[in-house]
Design a protein around this motif. Structure first.
Motif, PDB file in Angstrom:
ATOM      1  N   TRP B  34       7.994  49.746  24.868  1.00 34.33           N
ATOM      2  CA  TRP B  34       7.773  48.372  24.411  1.00 34.33           C
ATOM      3  C   TRP B  34       6.273  48.183  24.165  1.00 34.33           C
ATOM      4  O   TRP B  34       5.436  48.647  24.954  1.00 34.33           O
ATOM      5  CB  TRP B  34       8.278  47.366  25.431  1.00 34.33           C
ATOM      6  N   TYR B  35       5.985  47.503  23.059  1.00 31.93           N
ATOM      7  CA  TYR B  35       4.612  47.202  22.676  1.00 31.93           C
ATOM      8  C   TYR B  35       4.483  45.700  22.437  1.00 31.93           C
ATOM      9  O   TYR B  35       5.446  45.029  22.076  1.00 31.93           O
ATOM     10  CB  TYR B  35       4.233  47.934  21.377  1.00 31.93           C
ATOM     11  N   ARG B  36       3.261  45.216  22.597  1.00 36.35           N
ATOM     12  CA  ARG B  36       2.957  43.819  22.307  1.00 36.35           C
ATOM     13  C   ARG B  36       1.898  43.768  21.205  1.00 36.35           C
ATOM     14  O   ARG B  36       1.006  44.615  21.139  1.00 36.35           O
ATOM     15  CB  ARG B  36       2.410  43.118  23.553  1.00 36.35           C
ATOM     16  N   GLN B  37       2.019  42.767  20.347  1.00 37.42           N
ATOM     17  CA  GLN B  37       1.030  42.572  19.295  1.00 37.42           C
ATOM     18  C   GLN B  37       0.621  41.107  19.262  1.00 37.42           C
ATOM     19  O   GLN B  37       1.434  40.241  18.956  1.00 37.42           O
ATOM     20  CB  GLN B  37       1.582  42.984  17.924  1.00 37.42           C
ATOM     21  N   ASN B  38      -0.638  40.876  19.568  1.00 45.29           N
ATOM     22  CA  ASN B  38      -1.188  39.545  19.392  1.00 45.29           C
ATOM     23  C   ASN B  38      -1.526  39.344  17.928  1.00 45.29           C
ATOM     24  O   ASN B  38      -1.822  40.307  17.215  1.00 45.29           O
ATOM     25  CB  ASN B  38      -2.423  39.359  20.277  1.00 45.29           C
ATOM     26  N   SER B  39      -1.504  38.104  17.506  1.00 42.84           N
ATOM     27  CA  SER B  39      -1.682  37.791  16.091  1.00 42.84           C
ATOM     28  C   SER B  39      -2.958  38.417  15.542  1.00 42.84           C
ATOM     29  O   SER B  39      -4.039  38.256  16.106  1.00 42.84           O
ATOM     30  CB  SER B  39      -1.728  36.271  15.911  1.00 42.84           C
TER      31      SER B  39
END
Lengths: 110, 111
Positions: B34-39
């Protein structure tokens, strides 16, 4: 932060012109990747490299070429840019089982 | 074609609530991440779960994997406004060097 930089960060170009995006890493990782990100598609792999002069195609490689003459640099070239190549381009490296991403390049083809 | 599909596409919750996102994939895998991407930023790795694991925790994150259903879920407990981001699952059906990302879940946490 895996020491990944991308240049340029933003570019506007005209249809039919060649464009080269550069990815630079400072940690000597073997695997490097180019992705494009478009709304509704997530990230899609364009090309990747597993060593100097060793590259392979990804899911959406048509219209793109890559080169890797040094471990630290991975170049993505659009030989003749089209409007469909307007996108955000991310470079990444593989460290163990994890990928680390650069800050991205926003490319607009008019 | 996408290997992973996240559900829901978008999720809006109040701060303090739990957020659950799901990922379904098509072929057998070795690992799921799982990865997260901030705007406006690149993706950041959150957690990896191996195919022989059923559950994994990291801080406020809990990931489950059901290989029989080819699905995974990411639970963020006690969400914070700073958790607002898009979350992507990634699978390595073709080996760990080459992962395929899903389309993402956009999470908004309202303060």
């Amino acid at each position: 932060d895996a020491g990944i930089t991308q240049s340029p960060r933003h570019k506007v170009t005209e249809t039919g012109t060649p464009v080269t995006l550069r990815c630079h890493q400072t940690e000597n990782h073997r695997y490097m990747y180019w992705y494009r990100q478009d709304p509704g598609h997530g990230l899609r792999l364009i090309h990747y490299s597993y060593g100097v002069k060793d590259t392979d195609k990804g899911e959406v490689s048509d219209g793109y070429s890559v080169s890797r003459s040094k471990t630290e640099d991975f170049l993505l070239t659009l030989e003749s840019a089209t409007s469909s190549q307007t996108s955000v381009y991310f470079c990444a490296i593989n460290r163990g089982n994890e990928q680390y991403f650069g800050p991205g390049t926003r490319l607009t083809v008019t | 074609s996408q290997q992973g599909e996240e559900d829901p596409q978008a999720l809006s919750i109040q701060e303090g609530e739990n957020a659950t996102m799901n990922c379904s994939y098509k072929t057998s895998i070795n690992n799921l991440q799982w990865y997260r991407q901030n705007s406006g930023r690149g993706l950041v790795h959150l957690i990896l779960i191996r195919s022989n694991e059923r559950e994994k925790h990291s801080g406020r994150l809990r990931v489950t994997l059901d290989t029989s259903k080819k699905s995974s879920s990411l639970l963020i407990t006690a969400s914070r406004a700073a958790d607002t981001a898009s979350y992507f699952c990634a699978t390595d059906a073709e080996g760990y060097q080459k992962v395929t990302f899903g389309t993402g879940t956009k999470l908004q946490v309202i303060p």
